[in-house]
Design a protein around this motif. Structure first.
Motif, mmCIF file in Angstrom:
data_model
loop_
_atom_site.group_PDB
_atom_site.id
_atom_site.type_symbol
_atom_site.label_atom_id
_atom_site.label_comp_id
_atom_site.label_asym_id
_atom_site.label_seq_id
_atom_site.Cartn_x
_atom_site.Cartn_y
_atom_site.Cartn_z
ATOM 1 N N GLN A 188 -25.217 18.788 -25.317
ATOM 2 C CA GLN A 188 -26.549 19.393 -25.274
ATOM 3 C C GLN A 188 -27.447 18.671 -24.283
ATOM 4 O O GLN A 188 -28.246 19.288 -23.592
ATOM 5 C CB GLN A 188 -27.176 19.367 -26.671
ATOM 6 C CG GLN A 188 -26.452 20.249 -27.675
ATOM 7 C CD GLN A 188 -27.104 20.208 -29.052
ATOM 8 O OE1 GLN A 188 -28.318 20.128 -29.162
ATOM 9 N NE2 GLN A 188 -26.290 20.259 -30.099
ATOM 10 N N GLY A 189 -27.325 17.350 -24.210
ATOM 11 C CA GLY A 189 -28.021 16.572 -23.188
ATOM 12 C C GLY A 189 -27.106 16.386 -21.989
ATOM 13 O O GLY A 189 -25.879 16.411 -22.117
ATOM 14 N N HIS A 190 -27.678 16.163 -20.826
ATOM 15 C CA HIS A 190 -26.873 16.108 -19.601
ATOM 16 C C HIS A 190 -25.983 14.870 -19.524
ATOM 17 O O HIS A 190 -24.950 14.878 -18.848
ATOM 18 C CB HIS A 190 -27.784 16.153 -18.382
ATOM 19 C CG HIS A 190 -28.878 15.128 -18.397
ATOM 20 N ND1 HIS A 190 -28.656 13.801 -18.069
ATOM 21 C CD2 HIS A 190 -30.191 15.221 -18.713
ATOM 22 C CE1 HIS A 190 -29.785 13.127 -18.165
ATOM 23 N NE2 HIS A 190 -30.741 13.957 -18.560
ATOM 24 N N ALA A 191 -26.372 13.751 -20.181
ATOM 25 C CA ALA A 191 -25.553 12.527 -20.244
ATOM 26 C C ALA A 191 -25.192 11.991 -18.858
ATOM 27 O O ALA A 191 -24.089 11.502 -18.639
ATOM 28 C CB ALA A 191 -24.276 12.779 -21.062
ATOM 29 N N LEU A 192 -26.149 12.070 -17.916
ATOM 30 C CA LEU A 192 -25.920 11.521 -16.581
ATOM 31 C C LEU A 192 -26.315 10.047 -16.547
ATOM 32 O O LEU A 192 -27.187 9.604 -17.292
ATOM 33 C CB LEU A 192 -26.745 12.284 -15.543
ATOM 34 C CG LEU A 192 -26.498 13.786 -15.432
ATOM 35 C CD1 LEU A 192 -27.426 14.394 -14.392
ATOM 36 C CD2 LEU A 192 -25.046 14.089 -15.106
ATOM 37 N N MET A 193 -25.677 9.293 -15.668
ATOM 38 C CA MET A 193 -26.056 7.891 -15.464
ATOM 39 C C MET A 193 -27.271 7.863 -14.545
ATOM 40 O O MET A 193 -27.176 8.277 -13.379
ATOM 41 C CB MET A 193 -24.884 7.116 -14.883
ATOM 42 C CG MET A 193 -23.743 6.940 -15.883
ATOM 43 S SD MET A 193 -22.262 6.168 -15.203
ATOM 44 C CE MET A 193 -21.480 7.600 -14.430
ATOM 45 N N PRO A 194 -28.428 7.420 -15.032
ATOM 46 C CA PRO A 194 -29.682 7.580 -14.285
ATOM 47 C C PRO A 194 -29.750 6.778 -12.994
ATOM 48 O O PRO A 194 -30.538 7.111 -12.110
ATOM 49 C CB PRO A 194 -30.749 7.119 -15.284
ATOM 50 C CG PRO A 194 -30.028 6.247 -16.255
ATOM 51 C CD PRO A 194 -28.650 6.805 -16.348
ATOM 52 N N TRP A 195 -28.949 5.738 -12.867
ATOM 53 C CA TRP A 195 -28.994 4.898 -11.668
ATOM 54 C C TRP A 195 -28.098 5.427 -10.540
ATOM 55 O O TRP A 195 -28.087 4.879 -9.452
ATOM 56 C CB TRP A 195 -28.601 3.457 -12.015
ATOM 57 C CG TRP A 195 -27.215 3.334 -12.587
ATOM 58 C CD1 TRP A 195 -26.055 3.112 -11.910
ATOM 59 C CD2 TRP A 195 -26.851 3.439 -13.970
ATOM 60 N NE1 TRP A 195 -24.989 3.077 -12.761
ATOM 61 C CE2 TRP A 195 -25.449 3.260 -14.036
ATOM 62 C CE3 TRP A 195 -27.578 3.653 -15.144
ATOM 63 C CZ2 TRP A 195 -24.758 3.304 -15.250
ATOM 64 C CZ3 TRP A 195 -26.881 3.699 -16.341
ATOM 65 C CH2 TRP A 195 -25.486 3.523 -16.395
ATOM 66 N N LEU A 196 -27.350 6.504 -10.818
ATOM 67 C CA LEU A 196 -26.449 7.074 -9.815
ATOM 68 C C LEU A 196 -26.956 8.433 -9.340
ATOM 69 O O LEU A 196 -27.554 9.189 -10.108
ATOM 70 C CB LEU A 196 -25.040 7.242 -10.392
ATOM 71 C CG LEU A 196 -24.300 5.984 -10.824
ATOM 72 C CD1 LEU A 196 -22.914 6.342 -11.335
ATOM 73 C CD2 LEU A 196 -24.191 4.977 -9.674
ATOM 74 N N SER A 197 -26.689 8.747 -8.097
ATOM 75 C CA SER A 197 -27.033 10.067 -7.553
ATOM 76 C C SER A 197 -26.128 11.133 -8.150
ATOM 77 O O SER A 197 -25.131 10.828 -8.828
ATOM 78 C CB SER A 197 -26.872 10.055 -6.029
ATOM 79 O OG SER A 197 -25.505 9.871 -5.688
ATOM 80 N N VAL A 198 -26.461 12.389 -7.884
ATOM 81 C CA VAL A 198 -25.603 13.498 -8.305
ATOM 82 C C VAL A 198 -24.187 13.288 -7.778
ATOM 83 O O VAL A 198 -23.202 13.397 -8.520
ATOM 84 C CB VAL A 198 -26.175 14.839 -7.788
ATOM 85 C CG1 VAL A 198 -25.176 15.978 -8.024
ATOM 86 C CG2 VAL A 198 -27.509 15.148 -8.458
ATOM 87 N N ARG A 199 -24.082 12.963 -6.497
ATOM 88 C CA ARG A 199 -22.766 12.765 -5.873
ATOM 89 C C ARG A 199 -21.970 11.681 -6.600
ATOM 90 O O ARG A 199 -20.790 11.874 -6.931
ATOM 91 C CB ARG A 199 -22.961 12.373 -4.410
ATOM 92 C CG ARG A 199 -21.650 12.217 -3.620
ATOM 93 C CD ARG A 199 -21.899 11.574 -2.263
ATOM 94 N NE ARG A 199 -22.850 12.324 -1.469
ATOM 95 C CZ ARG A 199 -22.521 13.334 -0.655
ATOM 96 N NH1 ARG A 199 -21.243 13.701 -0.565
ATOM 97 N NH2 ARG A 199 -23.443 13.949 0.058
ATOM 98 N N ARG A 200 -22.615 10.567 -6.877
ATOM 99 C CA ARG A 200 -21.899 9.427 -7.468
ATOM 100 C C ARG A 200 -21.624 9.636 -8.957
ATOM 101 O O ARG A 200 -20.629 9.138 -9.482
ATOM 102 C CB ARG A 200 -22.683 8.151 -7.218
ATOM 103 C CG ARG A 200 -22.739 7.771 -5.738
ATOM 104 C CD ARG A 200 -23.558 6.515 -5.514
ATOM 105 N NE ARG A 200 -22.946 5.351 -6.119
ATOM 106 C CZ ARG A 200 -23.564 4.178 -6.297
ATOM 107 N NH1 ARG A 200 -24.831 4.056 -5.925
ATOM 108 N NH2 ARG A 200 -22.932 3.167 -6.856
ATOM 109 N N ASN A 201 -22.494 10.385 -9.670
ATOM 110 C CA ASN A 201 -22.201 10.722 -11.058
ATOM 111 C C ASN A 201 -20.915 11.520 -11.160
ATOM 112 O O ASN A 201 -20.062 11.250 -12.018
ATOM 113 C CB ASN A 201 -23.364 11.530 -11.653
ATOM 114 C CG ASN A 201 -24.325 10.696 -12.484
ATOM 115 O OD1 ASN A 201 -24.017 10.327 -13.615
ATOM 116 N ND2 ASN A 201 -25.480 10.391 -11.907
ATOM 117 N N ILE A 202 -20.771 12.507 -10.299
ATOM 118 C CA ILE A 202 -19.571 13.352 -10.349
ATOM 119 C C ILE A 202 -18.364 12.617 -9.781
ATOM 120 O O ILE A 202 -17.252 12.734 -10.304
ATOM 121 C CB ILE A 202 -19.834 14.674 -9.604
ATOM 122 C CG1 ILE A 202 -20.998 15.420 -10.267
ATOM 123 C CG2 ILE A 202 -18.580 15.558 -9.608
ATOM 124 C CD1 ILE A 202 -21.449 16.661 -9.532
ATOM 125 N N ALA A 203 -18.590 11.811 -8.743
ATOM 126 C CA ALA A 203 -17.487 11.047 -8.148
ATOM 127 C C ALA A 203 -16.883 10.078 -9.161
ATOM 128 O O ALA A 203 -15.660 9.846 -9.159
ATOM 129 C CB ALA A 203 -17.977 10.288 -6.922
#
Length: 297
Positions: A86-101
């Protein structure tokens, strides 16, 4: 259908009991999902939908029963199953590119940097975020963050995608846009999807079949409704024209009636109805027949 005659994903006799509880949250849950099928599960809070999804993901253990995917028993987390919470659960210190990488390198640790970047860019483009690929999460709207979560799950090319109400916190316009993106990606990748939703219109738009849960405790899959409207990949179920299909309101009314009846049970404190049930008036509703418990050698 797999080579042994099973559906791609098989759930057999699933139950969950918590210590100290008098009754299980759910028990006797049985269903199957074919490869490339999109299945939604609908039911009131407390019926165990998220727990079932977590068991399918291998994040939680059931008290009884088994889950088999592609001929193997699910016994723990795996990159073969992608999860969008339900929440995006992204790492806030990383860019979109690096989160997916990060996810892509976890799946394919031997890939070169150029291969990882190409995979990332492909799925970021699929969710329409190429222009934001080097931004960090705090620079994105809520809808954009959720798209990144979807792109990350698709980028590892899982055999199955598990979605836990991923659009519930979004406004109607953003939710509709991401639903359209999801339909497009699923049509392109032929992804198998299991999704929790409280929105019957969302279920009708996205799902090939809809699992209706009775109330907890002792919840079960009360009914499986086949969505007889043409699939998105076949040119049907476009969000803008969905309401023009004469089947739409018949299916929608059936789902709403089911939920309303379960609401009455909750408000009057009645025990949950014991499924399986098959309600009349819908095209070929599929009743549930408990499958025998068995392990794969």
């Amino acid at each position: 259908m797999s080579t042994d005659g099973r559906p791609f994903l098989t759930v057999e006799g699933l139950a969950k009991r918590y210590p100290g509880a008098a009754e299980p949250v759910f028990d006797g849950v049985n269903f199957g999902i074919e490869r490339g099928e999109f299945v939604c599960i609908v039911g009131h809070s407390g019926c165990g939908k998220t727990t079932i999804l977590n068991v399918l993901a291998g994040l939680e253990q059931a008290s009884e029963g088994y889950v088999f995917m592609d001929g193997r028993e699910v016994a723990g987390p795996s990159l073969e199953r992608g999860v969008v919470f339900q929440g995006h659960a992204l790492m806030p210190w990383l860019s979109v590119r690096r989160n997916i990488a990060f996810a892509v390198r976890s799946k394919w640790p031997d890939w070169r940097a150029a291969e990882v970047d190409a995979q990332v860019e492909r799925f970021v483009a699929m969710v329409g975020l190429s222009g934001a690929i080097d931004k960090r999460p705090h620079q994105l709207s809520g809808g954009m963050k959720q798209r990144v979560g979807i792109a990350r799950a698709f980028a590892i090319q899982p055999k199955m995608l598990l979605l836990d109400e991923p659009f519930g916190a979004l406004d109607a316009l953003t939710r509709g846009t991401i639903q359209d993106e999801l339909l497009k990606i699923c049509a392109e990748t032929k992804q198998t999807v299991f999704m929790i939703t409280h929105d019957v219109d969302e279920a009708i738009l996205l799902a090939d079949r809809i699992l209706l849960m009775s109330n907890g405790p002792q919840a079960r899959v009360a009914e499986i409704v086949n969505n007889t409207m043409p699939r998105h990949v076949d040119g049907g179920r476009q969000r803008a024209t969905l309401h023009k299909d004469p089947q739409h309101y018949r299916i929608r009314n059936h789902l709403v009636d089911f939920l309303v009846e379960r609401s009455k049970d909750l408000s009057h404190g009645r025990a949950p109805a014991v499924p399986p049930e098959v309600s009349p008036g819908l095209p070929e509703p599929e009743s549930i027949q408990p499958a025998p418990l068995r392990r794969i050698a």
